[in-house]
Design a protein around this motif. Structure first.
Motif, PDB file in Angstrom:
ATOM      1  N   SER A 606       0.813  -1.217   0.000  1.00  0.00           N
ATOM      2  CA  SER A 606       0.000   0.000   0.000  1.00  0.00           C
ATOM      3  C   SER A 606       0.848   1.268   0.000  1.00  0.00           C
ATOM      4  N   GLN A 607       2.138   1.105   0.234  1.00  0.00           N
ATOM      5  CA  GLN A 607       3.018   2.270   0.315  1.00  0.00           C
ATOM      6  C   GLN A 607       4.049   2.215  -0.822  1.00  0.00           C
ATOM      7  N   LEU A 608       3.688   2.757  -1.995  1.00  0.00           N
ATOM      8  CA  LEU A 608       4.571   2.772  -3.158  1.00  0.00           C
ATOM      9  C   LEU A 608       5.507   3.979  -3.112  1.00  0.00           C
ATOM     10  N   PRO A 609       6.719   3.852  -3.602  1.00  0.00           N
ATOM     11  CA  PRO A 609       7.366   2.592  -3.993  1.00  0.00           C
ATOM     12  C   PRO A 609       7.833   1.824  -2.770  1.00  0.00           C
ATOM     13  N   PHE A 610       8.028   0.502  -2.913  1.00  0.00           N
ATOM     14  CA  PHE A 610       8.498  -0.288  -1.778  1.00  0.00           C
ATOM     15  C   PHE A 610       9.584  -1.252  -2.249  1.00  0.00           C
ATOM     16  N   VAL A 611      10.430  -1.650  -1.317  1.00  0.00           N
ATOM     17  CA  VAL A 611      11.507  -2.595  -1.614  1.00  0.00           C
ATOM     18  C   VAL A 611      10.957  -4.007  -1.540  1.00  0.00           C
ATOM     19  N   LEU A 612      11.015  -4.703  -2.664  1.00  0.00           N
ATOM     20  CA  LEU A 612      10.521  -6.086  -2.692  1.00  0.00           C
ATOM     21  C   LEU A 612      11.516  -7.036  -2.040  1.00  0.00           C
ATOM     22  N   ASN A 613      12.787  -6.875  -2.375  1.00  0.00           N
ATOM     23  CA  ASN A 613      13.822  -7.723  -1.758  1.00  0.00           C
ATOM     24  C   ASN A 613      15.169  -7.036  -1.943  1.00  0.00           C
ATOM     25  N   GLU A 614      16.090  -7.353  -1.053  1.00  0.00           N
ATOM     26  CA  GLU A 614      17.428  -6.778  -1.140  1.00  0.00           C
ATOM     27  C   GLU A 614      18.455  -7.839  -0.773  1.00  0.00           C
ATOM     28  N   GLY A 615      19.733  -7.492  -0.943  1.00  0.00           N
ATOM     29  CA  GLY A 615      20.789  -8.483  -0.692  1.00  0.00           C
ATOM     30  C   GLY A 615      20.846  -9.534  -1.785  1.00  0.00           C
ATOM     31  N   LEU A 616      20.496  -9.122  -3.003  1.00  0.00           N
ATOM     32  CA  LEU A 616      20.479 -10.041  -4.145  1.00  0.00           C
ATOM     33  C   LEU A 616      21.698  -9.805  -5.027  1.00  0.00           C
ATOM     34  N   THR A 617      22.096 -10.854  -5.755  1.00  0.00           N
ATOM     35  CA  THR A 617      23.100 -10.649  -6.806  1.00  0.00           C
ATOM     36  C   THR A 617      22.418  -9.966  -7.983  1.00  0.00           C
ATOM     37  N   ARG A 618      23.218  -9.479  -8.895  1.00  0.00           N
ATOM     38  CA  ARG A 618      22.642  -8.796 -10.058  1.00  0.00           C
ATOM     39  C   ARG A 618      21.778  -9.750 -10.881  1.00  0.00           C
ATOM     40  N   GLY A 619      22.218 -10.990 -11.027  1.00  0.00           N
ATOM     41  CA  GLY A 619      21.436 -11.967 -11.771  1.00  0.00           C
ATOM     42  C   GLY A 619      20.123 -12.290 -11.099  1.00  0.00           C
ATOM     43  N   GLU A 620      20.136 -12.463  -9.771  1.00  0.00           N
ATOM     44  CA  GLU A 620      18.905 -12.755  -9.041  1.00  0.00           C
ATOM     45  C   GLU A 620      17.923 -11.595  -9.129  1.00  0.00           C
ATOM     46  N   ALA A 621      18.450 -10.370  -9.047  1.00  0.00           N
ATOM     47  CA  ALA A 621      17.584  -9.193  -9.144  1.00  0.00           C
ATOM     48  C   ALA A 621      16.986  -9.074 -10.549  1.00  0.00           C
ATOM     49  N   GLN A 622      17.823  -9.338 -11.567  1.00  0.00           N
ATOM     50  CA  GLN A 622      17.329  -9.238 -12.948  1.00  0.00           C
ATOM     51  C   GLN A 622      16.267 -10.298 -13.220  1.00  0.00           C
ATOM     52  N   GLU A 623      16.462 -11.507 -12.710  1.00  0.00           N
ATOM     53  CA  GLU A 623      15.470 -12.565 -12.913  1.00  0.00           C
ATOM     54  C   GLU A 623      14.143 -12.192 -12.247  1.00  0.00           C
ATOM     55  N   LEU A 624      14.195 -11.616 -11.044  1.00  0.00           N
ATOM     56  CA  LEU A 624      12.976 -11.230 -10.336  1.00  0.00           C
ATOM     57  C   LEU A 624      12.223 -10.133 -11.090  1.00  0.00           C
ATOM     58  N   THR A 625      12.950  -9.142 -11.602  1.00  0.00           N
ATOM     59  CA  THR A 625      12.272  -8.066 -12.348  1.00  0.00           C
ATOM     60  C   THR A 625      11.650  -8.593 -13.642  1.00  0.00           C
ATOM     61  N   GLU A 626      12.320  -9.562 -14.297  1.00  0.00           N
ATOM     62  CA  GLU A 626      11.771 -10.134 -15.531  1.00  0.00           C
ATOM     63  C   GLU A 626      10.468 -10.870 -15.251  1.00  0.00           C
ATOM     64  N   GLN A 627      10.386 -11.554 -14.115  1.00  0.00           N
ATOM     65  CA  GLN A 627       9.156 -12.254 -13.747  1.00  0.00           C
ATOM     66  C   GLN A 627       8.015 -11.257 -13.511  1.00  0.00           C
ATOM     67  N   LEU A 628       8.323 -10.152 -12.844  1.00  0.00           N
ATOM     68  CA  LEU A 628       7.285  -9.165 -12.540  1.00  0.00           C
ATOM     69  C   LEU A 628       6.868  -8.362 -13.769  1.00  0.00           C
ATOM     70  N   GLU A 629       7.789  -8.144 -14.688  1.00  0.00           N
ATOM     71  CA  GLU A 629       7.450  -7.396 -15.893  1.00  0.00           C
ATOM     72  C   GLU A 629       6.400  -8.110 -16.726  1.00  0.00           C
ATOM     73  N   ARG A 630       6.386  -9.441 -16.639  1.00  0.00           N
ATOM     74  CA  ARG A 630       5.356 -10.181 -17.382  1.00  0.00           C
ATOM     75  C   ARG A 630       3.971  -9.915 -16.826  1.00  0.00           C
ATOM     76  N   GLU A 631       3.905  -9.415 -15.588  1.00  0.00           N
ATOM     77  CA  GLU A 631       2.622  -9.076 -14.966  1.00  0.00           C
ATOM     78  C   GLU A 631       2.362  -7.565 -15.016  1.00  0.00           C
ATOM     79  N   LYS A 632       3.155  -6.858 -15.839  1.00  0.00           N
ATOM     80  CA  LYS A 632       3.012  -5.401 -16.014  1.00  0.00           C
ATOM     81  C   LYS A 632       3.407  -4.621 -14.751  1.00  0.00           C
ATOM     82  N   VAL A 633       4.200  -5.232 -13.879  1.00  0.00           N
ATOM     83  CA  VAL A 633       4.682  -4.536 -12.686  1.00  0.00           C
ATOM     84  C   VAL A 633       5.916  -3.732 -13.068  1.00  0.00           C
ATOM     85  N   VAL A 634       5.922  -2.450 -12.702  1.00  0.00           N
ATOM     86  CA  VAL A 634       7.051  -1.582 -13.008  1.00  0.00           C
ATOM     87  C   VAL A 634       8.054  -1.651 -11.853  1.00  0.00           C
ATOM     88  N   THR A 635       9.263  -2.080 -12.159  1.00  0.00           N
ATOM     89  CA  THR A 635      10.289  -2.248 -11.122  1.00  0.00           C
ATOM     90  C   THR A 635      11.596  -1.588 -11.570  1.00  0.00           C
TER      91      THR A 635
END
Length: 638
Positions: A606-635
């Motif tokens: 309910s409080q945008l923007p918010f941190v979904l997760n942190e302490g990730l490698t660049r690859g893990e972060a990129q994979e997570l954003t790619e998954q959310l982009e398929r749902e039209k989530v802007v990250t």
């Protein structure tokens, strides 16, 4: 200081291995019986002069602290002795040894721990064979479903490649882009190759793919409209065989054979029309009289018939004796092997291999495995591979391939390609020039030793496929230092690319359970195969025990993976906005990533923007954003 690599032997192969080790950025210490520390070619390299089989020299060179030792002298006994001594002095170092003896290659590597034995002929044969079949190959490696070829596509002024997108070309021809070198701009490698880029004149594209798929494209780009056509020509081959066989028959055989058959015909006609027997009975009685002198109870026959039968008996005995003696003498002296081989030579579309030494034999093996028709030429009929090749069903001509008639008998002018693979460089050049005289556009692959000489032949003599064997084999010796998982090294646009098999051996393996996409992104790996799975359908896949992942990487990135250097886990994924349709999926991600309840997830969202997760490698972060982009989530990744 990084541990050095010891290199024993500075022959033709040794110098090229040194170049590959330098290109990989590895510190090298050289041992050679003729080494000159003042040689400018050894600038920046520590060199020791002496016999590499001396343990004090190995110790002085630093064998006890070496990361590996590469032994590439031209003597199997020296190589084996040095390998065993190195293993004694350093039980853990990697040993890469060159072998000529085909029987020892697999056995020696399996008997001595952490040791790999390599054969130059086995390493270069796949590349030479692919070059002969397709017309171009920078390198080759093998997957479970067959070989893969690495080639370079050049967009010339009138090329069909001009204006096409890289991604469209890859989809249409089934290849994977490894590097893109535009005329304007910086080179792009592996994951950074822009699939949306369109090719302009002068652009170069380095790709890998199945040889059959690349062959068609490469042939079209060269204008080979009918390349690889295999004419049936069965009747024509039989006619050629019969004609040549008759030409090789002795004159005495040519005379007595018609006389015998004319006698049979005259006698059969006499029995049929003179005595009144049937055709079959006439022929039977004629053969019986001539072959056995059999009695036909001719007492009741007319007088002339009795005289005819008597003469036939005498003439038949003489004819059979003479025919048997002459034919037997001819067969003992005759050499009809060449004539009989002619029948099996295709009219076109085959590959001619000149020379059946170690390289030639391996070439025949590779080409037949690829389904190609092969014809071989060798000077000697008592070589170690001669009978083996014949038993493989390959026609083999005994003769000097520098003689034009021998090349014509092998139908070199209409072959798909001719490979000059003899041990004589001068002979190979001569073969290439003779073939070019027969057909100016004929593809000729020439085996040479020195890269500079090969380049001169390509430019001055316009023999495009003059290839230096040591330069082709050297990268494999360097890559073997990194383990059995490395198939080969390839130099592309000034970078060293490595083709690797990553296998998840057990549950404790560091790759087990890891996200494929995250590993690919973190280590800049380009996947080309995964345990027979379709790489287009591995979204969210995690590696498991038994998986084999074949990837292409730049050498520094592979070394990071090899040393288990985990990328920095300092990235975080921030959600800026999301549509109402994505609320359920996003809430699940929040609960999984943050480890919270449904109510806590709702409060966070309910409080945008918010941190979904942190302490990730660049690859893990990129994979997570790619998954959310398929749902039209802007990250975004921070």
């Amino acid at each position: 200081m990084e541990r050095p690599v010891l290199l024993c032997g500075l022959g033709r192969v040794g110098w090229r291995v040194l170049d590959s080790l330098r290109a990989a950025g590895l510190p090298v210490v050289v041992i050679d019986i003729k080494a000159d520390p003042n040689d400018p070619r050894l600038a920046g390299v520590t060199a020791f002069k002496g016999d590499c089989r001396r343990h004090e020299l190995l110790e002085q060179a630093g064998i006890k602290d070496a990361r590996g030792i590469v032994i590439v002298t031209s003597d199997d006994l020296v190589n084996i002795s040095t390998a065993l001594l190195a293993r004694k002095l350093n039980p853990t170092t990697r040993v890469v040894v060159r072998m000529f003896n085909q029987n020892l290659i697999a056995r020696f590597g399996g008997a001595v721990k952490n040791t790999v034995a390599l054969s130059v002929s086995a390493l270069v044969a796949p590349v030479l064979a692919l070059t002969a079949v397709t017309g171009d190959a920078l390198g080759a490696f093998k997957l479970d479903d067959g070989p893969r070829q690495i080639s370079e596509l050049v967009a010339t002024e009138d090329s069909e490649l001009i204006g096409q997108r890289i991604a469209d070309l890859a989809a249409a021809h089934g290849f994977t882009p490894l590097a893109f070198v535009p005329v304007q701009g910086d080179p792009q490698f592996l994951l950074n190759v822009n699939g949306s880029a369109t090719l302009a004149p002068g652009d170069r594209l380095i790709v890998c793919g199945p040889p059959a798929a690349l062959q068609k494209l490469l042939q079209r780009l060269r204008g080979d409209l009918l390349a690889g056509v295999k004419w049936a020509g069965t009747v024509r081959r039989w006619v050629r065989t019969a004609r040549r066989t008759l030409l090789e028959v002795d004159l005495s055989v040519k005379i007595i054979t018609p006389v015998l058959f004319v006698t049979l015909l005259i006698s059969t006609l006499t029995f049929r029309y003179g005595i009144g027997t049937a055709w079959g009975d006439g022929l039977y009685q004629t053969v019986s009289i001539i072959a056995t002198g059999g009695e036909l109870h001719g007492e009741n026959k007319p007088e002339w018939a009795k005289v005819f039968i008597s003469i036939l008996k005498l003439a038949g005995a003489a004819l059979v004796a003479g025919f048997t003696a002459i034919l037997t003498n001819y067969l003992i002296r005759a050499r009809l092997g060449g004539a009989l081989e002619m029948r099996r030579v295709p009219d076109g579309g085959h590959v001619v291999v000149c020379g059946l030494g170690n390289v030639g034999y391996r070439l025949v093996q590779e080409l037949t495995a690829m389904g190609e028709r092969v014809v071989a030429i060798d000077k000697e009929n008592d070589g170690p591979f001669f009978e083996t090749v014949r038993r493989m069903g390959v026609p083999v001509f005994v003769g000097d391939a520098t003689v034009p008639e021998i090349l014509r008998q092998a139908r070199s002018d209409s072959a798909k390609a001719v490979i000059a693979a003899t041990s004589s460089e001068l002979g190979n050049i001569e073969i290439a020039l003779l073939v070019r005289e027969m057909g100016p556009k004929q593809r000729v692959v020439v085996r040479l030793s020195e890269p500079e000489f090969a380049e001169a032949v390509r430019e001055a003599a316009e023999i495009r496929h003059a290839m230096a064997v040591p330069a082709l084999a050297a990268p494999a010796f360097a890559s073997a230092l990194y383990g059995d998982s490395v198939q080969t090294l390839v130099s592309a646009a000034g970078r060293t690319l490595v083709i690797i098999d990553l296998v998840v051996n057990d549950a404790d393996d560091h790759l087990n359970g890891k996200s494929l996409r995250a590993i690919v992104l973190d280590y800049a790996l380009l996947p080309v195969a995964l345990s027979g799975r379709d790489l287009n359908d591995v979204r969210g896949y995690r590696l498991k025990v038994g998986d084999k992942l074949t990837v292409v990487a730049e050498l520094p990135d592979y070394e990071r993976l090899l040393r288990l250097q985990r990328p920095a886990a300092v990235s975080r994924v921030v959600v800026d906005t999301f549509p109402a349709t994505a609320m359920g999926v996003l809430a699940t991600h929040v609960r999984l990533q943050r480890g919270c309840t449904v109510e806590e997830a709702s409060a966070i969202m309910s409080q945008l923007p918010f941190v979904l997760n942190e302490g990730l490698t660049r690859g893990e972060a990129q994979e997570l954003t790619e998954q959310l982009e398929r749902e039209k989530v802007v990250t975004r990744i921070e």
